[in-house]
Every structure is written in structure tokens, then in C-alpha cells.
Motif scaffolding. Structure first.
Motif, short mmCIF file in Angstrom:
data_model
loop_
_atom_site.label_atom_id
_atom_site.label_comp_id
_atom_site.label_asym_id
_atom_site.label_seq_id
_atom_site.Cartn_x
_atom_site.Cartn_y
_atom_site.Cartn_z
N LYS A 1 -8.27 92.94 -84.37
CA LYS A 1 -9.06 92.14 -83.42
C LYS A 1 -9.89 92.99 -82.45
CE LYS A 1 -5.10 91.71 -80.25
NZ LYS A 1 -4.16 90.74 -79.61
N LYS A 2 -9.48 94.24 -82.22
CA LYS A 2 -10.22 95.11 -81.31
C LYS A 2 -11.14 96.08 -82.06
CE LYS A 2 -6.72 94.95 -77.65
NZ LYS A 2 -5.81 95.75 -76.78
N THR A 3 -11.20 95.95 -83.40
CA THR A 3 -12.05 96.82 -84.20
C THR A 3 -13.46 96.25 -84.21
OG1 THR A 3 -10.15 97.34 -85.61
CG2 THR A 3 -12.34 97.93 -86.44
N GLU A 4 -14.40 97.00 -83.69
CA GLU A 4 -15.77 96.53 -83.56
C GLU A 4 -16.58 96.77 -84.83
OE1 GLU A 4 -17.19 98.82 -80.33
OE2 GLU A 4 -16.01 97.79 -78.80
N GLY A 5 -17.55 95.90 -85.06
CA GLY A 5 -18.53 96.11 -86.11
C GLY A 5 -19.74 96.81 -85.53
N VAL A 6 -20.86 96.72 -86.23
CA VAL A 6 -22.06 97.41 -85.77
C VAL A 6 -22.62 96.83 -84.48
CG1 VAL A 6 -22.76 98.20 -88.06
CG2 VAL A 6 -23.51 95.94 -87.25
N ASP A 7 -22.26 95.57 -84.15
CA ASP A 7 -22.78 94.95 -82.92
C ASP A 7 -21.94 95.28 -81.69
OD1 ASP A 7 -20.51 93.51 -83.50
OD2 ASP A 7 -21.49 91.55 -83.58
N GLY A 8 -20.77 95.92 -81.91
CA GLY A 8 -19.92 96.31 -80.78
C GLY A 8 -19.21 95.16 -80.09
N GLY B 1 -29.14 79.61 -91.52
CA GLY B 1 -29.59 80.74 -90.73
C GLY B 1 -28.62 81.90 -90.67
N ASP B 2 -27.48 81.78 -91.36
CA ASP B 2 -26.49 82.87 -91.31
C ASP B 2 -27.03 84.11 -92.02
OD1 ASP B 2 -23.75 83.98 -90.95
OD2 ASP B 2 -23.78 83.96 -93.13
N GLN B 3 -26.98 85.24 -91.35
CA GLN B 3 -27.43 86.49 -91.94
C GLN B 3 -26.42 87.59 -91.60
OE1 GLN B 3 -30.09 86.96 -94.06
NE2 GLN B 3 -29.00 88.89 -94.34
N PRO B 4 -25.55 87.95 -92.56
CA PRO B 4 -24.53 88.97 -92.28
C PRO B 4 -25.16 90.28 -91.84
CG PRO B 4 -24.11 87.88 -94.38
CD PRO B 4 -25.47 87.44 -93.93
N GLN B 5 -24.54 90.92 -90.85
CA GLN B 5 -25.01 92.22 -90.40
C GLN B 5 -24.41 93.32 -91.29
OE1 GLN B 5 -23.96 91.25 -86.05
NE2 GLN B 5 -25.73 92.59 -85.86
N PRO B 6 -25.03 94.49 -91.30
CA PRO B 6 -24.48 95.59 -92.10
C PRO B 6 -23.08 95.98 -91.66
CG PRO B 6 -26.72 96.07 -91.35
CD PRO B 6 -26.26 94.85 -90.61
N LEU B 7 -22.37 96.64 -92.54
CA LEU B 7 -21.03 97.11 -92.23
C LEU B 7 -21.09 98.41 -91.43
CD1 LEU B 7 -19.44 96.69 -95.78
CD2 LEU B 7 -19.60 95.01 -93.96
N ARG B 8 -20.11 98.59 -90.56
CA ARG B 8 -19.98 99.88 -89.88
C ARG B 8 -19.14 100.79 -90.76
NH1 ARG B 8 -16.48 102.30 -85.96
NH2 ARG B 8 -15.22 100.41 -85.76
N ILE C 1 -16.55 98.18 -92.11
CA ILE C 1 -15.99 97.24 -91.15
C ILE C 1 -17.03 96.20 -90.78
CG2 ILE C 1 -14.92 96.97 -88.89
CD1 ILE C 1 -13.93 99.83 -89.11
N PRO C 2 -16.82 94.94 -91.14
CA PRO C 2 -17.76 93.88 -90.77
C PRO C 2 -17.66 93.55 -89.28
CG PRO C 2 -16.29 93.21 -92.58
CD PRO C 2 -15.71 94.42 -91.96
#
Length: 237
Positions: A49-56, A76-83, A99-100
Motif C-alpha cells: 500500500k505504501k509502494t508508489e508508482g510513477v505518479d508518486g 477515458g481510462d489510460q494506464p500509466q507506465p510502470l515504475r 510497479i503499477p
């Protein structure tokens, strides 16, 4: 609960081969408030739960979680890239992890609610990898039952698919995973924050949802799967 009843109905329709009904029930579940709330609860209460993706982003407050529930929409859903991160393996090499973002994980958890009843209905009864309410001890018990007799198979084959989640065919997944194809296609083409290369949306054991779920159960229902050996009924993980 309404969501649980929908999952039971999905499993029943799948067992009867009523795939149009399955699709309709999946749509109801993935668009329900219950499904979205359960998905957000899952990703905000597990070890990642505390692991951030690319959006922080992390969702820690009730206000953030409520906003997250309302944001889980198909349109309108557009998945962001993985970290992309790397962790050391026992052999000294590095294991890449994707990491999504929390929102991506929540969308995966939402669709997993609709996918899991089908997988558990159609998958091999003696497969144990990445299955709910199953563990290594269950596989060990099945191995004992299949191999303890004097007439049991004399050979045990141990096989591993090298880089399974890195190399699994996207076309095969789209053709065989019974879920919203538009959503699945976006996940498969999400890329990562290092090179934006086309990759399967993967996560580690802390963030696992749909991204790790499909291959084991659905590979075990593939028509190419045949029993091997005289004993039969061996466990697969």
C-alpha cells in the motif's frame, strides 16, 4: 453482499457455458460501487500500500480513498507506465519489477473480482500456483496421493517457463482471457518509465492483482494440456 452474489452467478454461468451472460454479469460487477470499494480496500490494505508508482501517489486518508473509488471508470481510462525497479536475486543477478500506480492496481483488482470466478471454475483442479485458498501444502498432499501407490508413475518432471511473464504472448492473452478486451489491451501496452517499451503489466508479490493472475489458471485450461505419466493427477504450480 451484492458483489458476492454476482461472483457466484458469474461462476454458474461460466460452468454452463453461457458466455454472453458471463460478460453481462462482469460488466455489472466492474461498474458497481461495491466492486470499486472492494478494489480500493484491497490495494490500500495489503503490504504494497505504501509502494508508489510513477505518479508518486498513495491513498492514506478516507477522502483519498473515496476519491479513488469514484475515479475507477472505464471511459477515458489510460494506464500509466510502470515504475521499473530491480531487486537482487539469490544467484547474484537482478530481478526487474514493474510497479503499477495505485489507480492501475485498483483497476486490476476490480477486474480480478470478475475474472477470478471464471478461472476458479474452469482451471485444472490440481493446479495450485497463484490460486486463492491454496498453498504449497495442498500441492504436496496431492503429490503424495498421486505417487504413494506402487502403481504410481515412476518419474516426476519439473519444468519451468523461463521469463513466463516477460514473454507470454499478448495475442494469446487477448484471445483467451475472458475479460474486457479494451481494458486488457491497454494494460498490456502500458510500457514502463525506463524505455516506454511494450511490456506486460507486471508487479511483485506485494502488488499482485490481475497482472500475475491470468497465466497459471488459464494456461491449465489450454487445449494443448495433456496428462503425462501413468499416475495422473499430479499437482502443477
Amino acid at each position: 453482499m451484492k458483489g458476492n452474489r454476482l461472483q457466484v452467478r458469474i461462476a454458474k454461468a461460466a460452468s454452463e457455458g453461457r458466455w454472453n451472460k458471463v460478460k453481462a454479469l462482469q460488466w455489472l460487477l466492474t461498474h458497481s460501487f461495491y466492486g470499486k470499494a472492494v478494489a480500493v480496500k484491497r490495494v490500500t490494505e495489503n503490504r504494497g500500500k505504501k509502494t508508489e508508482g510513477v505518479d508518486g501517489e498513495t491513498w492514506n486518508t478516507p477522502e483519498q480513498k473515496t476519491k479513488a473509488i469514484n475515479s475507477l471508470k472505464r471511459r477515458g481510462d489510460q494506464p500509466q507506465p510502470l515504475r521499473r525497479v530491480h531487486i537482487p536475486k539469490a544467484n547474484g543477478k537482478l530481478r526487474p519489477l514493474g510497479i503499477p500506480t495505485l489507480r492501475n492496481r485498483a483497476m486490476q483488482a476490480l477486474h480480478l473480482l470478475a475474472l477470478q470466478p471464471i478461472a476458479e471454475t474452469t482451471a485444472d483442479h490440481n493446479s495450485y500456483g497463484f490460486r486463492p485458498e491454496r498453498a504449497c501444502r495442498d500441492a504436496v498432499a496431492q503429490c503424495f496421493a498421486a505417487l504413494a501407490s506402487k502403481k504410481s508413475a515412476q518419474w516426476v518432471l519439473d519444468a519451468d517457463i523461463s521469463g513466463c511473464f516477460d514473454n507470454v504472448s499478448h495475442d494469446w492473452l487477448l484471445a483467451n482471457i475472458p475479460m474486457d478486451k479494451a481494458i486488457l489491451r491497454k494494460w498490456l501496452k502500458s510500457g514502463n518509465d525506463v524505455s516506454n517499451q511494450m511490456t506486460l503489466m507486471l508487479g511483485d508479490e506485494r502488488n499482485v492483482d490481475v497482472e500475475f493472475y491470468p497465466p497459471p489458471p488459464f494456461l491449465h485450461t489450454h487445449p494443448l494440456k495433456k496428462p503425462v505419466g501413468r499416475g495422473g493427477g499430479v499437482a502443477s504450480t
